[in-house]
Scaffold this motif. Sequence first.
Motif, mmCIF file in Angstrom:
data_model
loop_
_atom_site.group_PDB
_atom_site.id
_atom_site.type_symbol
_atom_site.label_atom_id
_atom_site.label_comp_id
_atom_site.label_asym_id
_atom_site.label_seq_id
_atom_site.Cartn_x
_atom_site.Cartn_y
_atom_site.Cartn_z
ATOM 1 N N ASP A 177 0.848 -1.188 0.000
ATOM 2 C CA ASP A 177 0.000 0.000 0.000
ATOM 3 C C ASP A 177 0.886 1.240 0.000
ATOM 4 O O ASP A 177 1.451 1.597 1.032
ATOM 5 C CB ASP A 177 -0.890 -0.038 1.243
ATOM 6 N N LEU A 178 1.015 1.866 -1.154
ATOM 7 C CA LEU A 178 1.723 3.135 -1.270
ATOM 8 C C LEU A 178 0.684 4.224 -1.060
ATOM 9 O O LEU A 178 -0.041 4.606 -1.973
ATOM 10 C CB LEU A 178 2.392 3.245 -2.642
ATOM 11 N N LYS A 179 0.600 4.721 0.159
ATOM 12 C CA LYS A 179 -0.557 5.509 0.582
ATOM 13 C C LYS A 179 -0.627 6.892 -0.056
ATOM 14 O O LYS A 179 -1.700 7.478 -0.182
ATOM 15 C CB LYS A 179 -0.559 5.618 2.103
ATOM 16 N N GLY A 180 0.490 7.413 -0.428
ATOM 17 C CA GLY A 180 0.567 8.713 -1.078
ATOM 18 C C GLY A 180 1.974 8.875 -1.596
ATOM 19 O O GLY A 180 2.818 7.987 -1.435
ATOM 20 N N PHE A 181 2.270 10.034 -2.169
ATOM 21 C CA PHE A 181 3.611 10.211 -2.702
ATOM 22 C C PHE A 181 4.235 11.506 -2.203
ATOM 23 O O PHE A 181 4.885 12.239 -2.948
ATOM 24 C CB PHE A 181 3.599 10.155 -4.229
ATOM 25 N N SER A 182 4.041 11.782 -0.910
ATOM 26 C CA SER A 182 4.688 12.936 -0.298
ATOM 27 C C SER A 182 4.954 12.623 1.163
ATOM 28 O O SER A 182 4.185 11.915 1.820
ATOM 29 C CB SER A 182 3.814 14.194 -0.412
ATOM 30 N N GLU A 183 6.055 13.177 1.672
ATOM 31 C CA GLU A 183 6.367 12.996 3.083
ATOM 32 C C GLU A 183 5.306 13.652 3.953
ATOM 33 O O GLU A 183 4.974 13.166 5.035
ATOM 34 C CB GLU A 183 7.751 13.566 3.411
ATOM 35 N N LEU A 212 5.197 -8.491 -7.101
ATOM 36 C CA LEU A 212 4.811 -7.235 -6.468
ATOM 37 C C LEU A 212 3.720 -6.510 -7.232
ATOM 38 O O LEU A 212 3.813 -6.331 -8.441
ATOM 39 C CB LEU A 212 6.043 -6.319 -6.356
ATOM 40 N N GLU A 213 2.691 -6.086 -6.505
ATOM 41 C CA GLU A 213 1.696 -5.151 -7.011
ATOM 42 C C GLU A 213 1.509 -4.046 -5.981
ATOM 43 O O GLU A 213 1.824 -4.226 -4.798
ATOM 44 C CB GLU A 213 0.367 -5.860 -7.325
ATOM 45 N N ILE A 214 1.019 -2.897 -6.412
ATOM 46 C CA ILE A 214 0.921 -1.710 -5.549
ATOM 47 C C ILE A 214 -0.504 -1.199 -5.547
ATOM 48 O O ILE A 214 -1.193 -1.218 -6.576
ATOM 49 C CB ILE A 214 1.867 -0.605 -6.050
ATOM 50 N N THR A 215 -0.948 -0.723 -4.383
ATOM 51 C CA THR A 215 -2.263 -0.099 -4.272
ATOM 52 C C THR A 215 -2.123 1.298 -3.690
ATOM 53 O O THR A 215 -1.391 1.503 -2.715
ATOM 54 C CB THR A 215 -3.198 -0.913 -3.367
ATOM 55 N N THR A 216 -2.815 2.259 -4.286
ATOM 56 C CA THR A 216 -2.906 3.608 -3.730
ATOM 57 C C THR A 216 -4.375 3.976 -3.583
ATOM 58 O O THR A 216 -5.116 3.992 -4.574
ATOM 59 C CB THR A 216 -2.186 4.634 -4.618
ATOM 60 N N LEU A 217 -4.789 4.217 -2.351
ATOM 61 C CA LEU A 217 -6.150 4.664 -2.055
ATOM 62 C C LEU A 217 -6.201 6.162 -2.300
ATOM 63 O O LEU A 217 -5.508 6.934 -1.632
ATOM 64 C CB LEU A 217 -6.491 4.346 -0.593
ATOM 65 N N LEU A 218 -7.007 6.592 -3.255
ATOM 66 C CA LEU A 218 -7.089 8.008 -3.592
ATOM 67 C C LEU A 218 -8.125 8.704 -2.715
ATOM 68 O O LEU A 218 -9.302 8.343 -2.724
ATOM 69 C CB LEU A 218 -7.441 8.186 -5.068
ATOM 70 N N ILE A 219 -7.667 9.696 -1.956
ATOM 71 C CA ILE A 219 -8.523 10.415 -1.016
ATOM 72 C C ILE A 219 -8.725 11.835 -1.535
ATOM 73 O O ILE A 219 -7.742 12.564 -1.745
ATOM 74 C CB ILE A 219 -7.890 10.452 0.385
ATOM 75 N N PRO A 220 -9.964 12.242 -1.752
ATOM 76 C CA PRO A 220 -10.217 13.576 -2.307
ATOM 77 C C PRO A 220 -9.518 14.684 -1.513
ATOM 78 O O PRO A 220 -9.654 14.777 -0.293
ATOM 79 C CB PRO A 220 -11.743 13.701 -2.220
ATOM 80 N N GLY A 221 -8.752 15.502 -2.238
ATOM 81 C CA GLY A 221 -8.091 16.643 -1.635
ATOM 82 C C GLY A 221 -6.836 16.323 -0.857
ATOM 83 O O GLY A 221 -6.183 17.239 -0.336
ATOM 84 N N LYS A 222 -6.468 15.055 -0.776
ATOM 85 C CA LYS A 222 -5.302 14.664 0.025
ATOM 86 C C LYS A 222 -4.152 14.116 -0.819
ATOM 87 O O LYS A 222 -3.002 14.464 -0.609
ATOM 88 C CB LYS A 222 -5.705 13.625 1.079
ATOM 89 N N ALA A 226 -3.458 15.536 -9.992
ATOM 90 C CA ALA A 226 -2.829 15.021 -11.205
ATOM 91 C C ALA A 226 -1.313 15.048 -11.075
ATOM 92 O O ALA A 226 -0.618 14.130 -11.536
ATOM 93 C CB ALA A 226 -3.278 15.850 -12.406
ATOM 94 N N ALA A 227 -0.778 16.082 -10.425
ATOM 95 C CA ALA A 227 0.671 16.199 -10.280
ATOM 96 C C ALA A 227 1.229 15.067 -9.424
ATOM 97 O O ALA A 227 2.275 14.478 -9.745
ATOM 98 C CB ALA A 227 1.025 17.552 -9.666
ATOM 99 N N GLU A 228 0.540 14.740 -8.313
ATOM 100 C CA GLU A 228 1.034 13.665 -7.452
ATOM 101 C C GLU A 228 0.895 12.316 -8.140
ATOM 102 O O GLU A 228 1.783 11.461 -8.033
ATOM 103 C CB GLU A 228 0.293 13.658 -6.117
ATOM 104 N N THR A 229 -0.197 12.123 -8.844
ATOM 105 C CA THR A 229 -0.384 10.872 -9.582
ATOM 106 C C THR A 229 0.697 10.694 -10.637
ATOM 107 O O THR A 229 1.238 9.597 -10.824
ATOM 108 C CB THR A 229 -1.768 10.848 -10.253
ATOM 109 N N LEU A 232 4.053 9.853 -8.825
ATOM 110 C CA LEU A 232 4.020 8.474 -8.337
ATOM 111 C C LEU A 232 4.213 7.497 -9.493
ATOM 112 O O LEU A 232 5.003 6.548 -9.397
ATOM 113 C CB LEU A 232 2.686 8.228 -7.627
ATOM 114 N N SER A 233 3.510 7.721 -10.589
ATOM 115 C CA SER A 233 3.587 6.825 -11.743
ATOM 116 C C SER A 233 4.981 6.824 -12.358
ATOM 117 O O SER A 233 5.510 5.768 -12.739
ATOM 118 C CB SER A 233 2.556 7.237 -12.795
ATOM 119 N N GLN A 234 5.580 8.005 -12.451
ATOM 120 C CA GLN A 234 6.914 8.094 -13.026
ATOM 121 C C GLN A 234 7.940 7.390 -12.150
ATOM 122 O O GLN A 234 8.849 6.734 -12.660
ATOM 123 C CB GLN A 234 7.295 9.558 -13.229
#
Length: 361
Positions: A177-183, A212-222, A226-229, A232-234
């Motif tokens: 679970d990669l929960k987000g892409f920022s500290e 390995l597979e990865i999951t990211t739960l997308l939380i509105p406003g958090k 598009a920039a964080e996505t 993360l994808s890159q």
Amino acid sequence: MRARYWHALEDGRIQCDLCPCFCKLREGQRGLCFVRARQENELILTTYGRSSGFCVDPIEKKPLNHFLPGTPVLSFGTAGCNLTCKFCQNWDISKATQFDRLQDQASPEAIARAAKEIGARSVAFTYNDPVIFLEYAVDVAAACREAGLKTVAVTAGYITAEARKEMFGVMDAANVDLKGFSEDFYRTLCTAKLRPVLDTLEYVRHETNCWLEITTLLIPGKNDSAAETQALSQWIRQRLGPDTPLHFTAFHPDWRMRDTPPTPAATLQTARRIALENGLRYVYTGNVHDEAGQSTYCHCCGERLVGRDWYDITSWALTGDGRCAHCREACGGVFEPRPGAWGSRRLPVRLELHGQMDTLT
């Protein structure tokens, strides 16, 4: 059971070295996870052999779309967690501090035997994070391997470098679970750090045979911009490779974020498009009904390789060696000539103790 990964400090405390929380404990204290405790000058795992319940699920529910599709997996967890995610979707288990929730008791051998009896192809450590019950998970994995079963870790990947070697060295597949892409996201919503999770992902991908597979739960406003996505994808494309499957799943209001709205399906679809445009080959949507976003496509010719409607396999165009039946391009994953037929069933099971023999009822 005596735990591993700890050492004594000069001030009389002992430090748990299992995860980056590095809890420092005096006699009688428990770590943040609640299940690793100091007792008589050593660290013990209080939940060894105890579970919050067992259930047979489709492997796609973990979610794993490229690991033995269509097959049943015996799933179980214990209690507690080493993160404090305000958006936790399994908070009644992961945040549990009352051990009366742990109703099922089973040895590693009993779990493997039960999985064989019900026809499961694998055993999943899930519901709460297996990192915090590493010793139990590792022993169950050994029993499963002896019985010819695979094992799956569903985890946040928040573990130290030394412990991750043992943990993922015995796993056949993992969804991290990669929960987000920022500290900032990890610090404010999870009381954790991003860097150790990224280190775990790179280790599993490049230093083990664990799929390995990865999951990211997308939380509105958090964490759904598009920039964080794109970032993360890159990172996944560059550091893990384009064949690493990525699942974007929908948040629903829970735990301490009940005022945050659920994730719109359009947000998931946009994230999937961004990830595909940035070179990832297998990107999925979850927790919504989206056959197109849940199916697997050949990255070369575009043909649908595995059709999915929620957890049901609706079509299959893979050869016996995991290649596209149309253009023969390889599809990343662990496949068999035909998919399983478990479907979307969810079957709770109970392991009971009769004398010295654990039996499935």
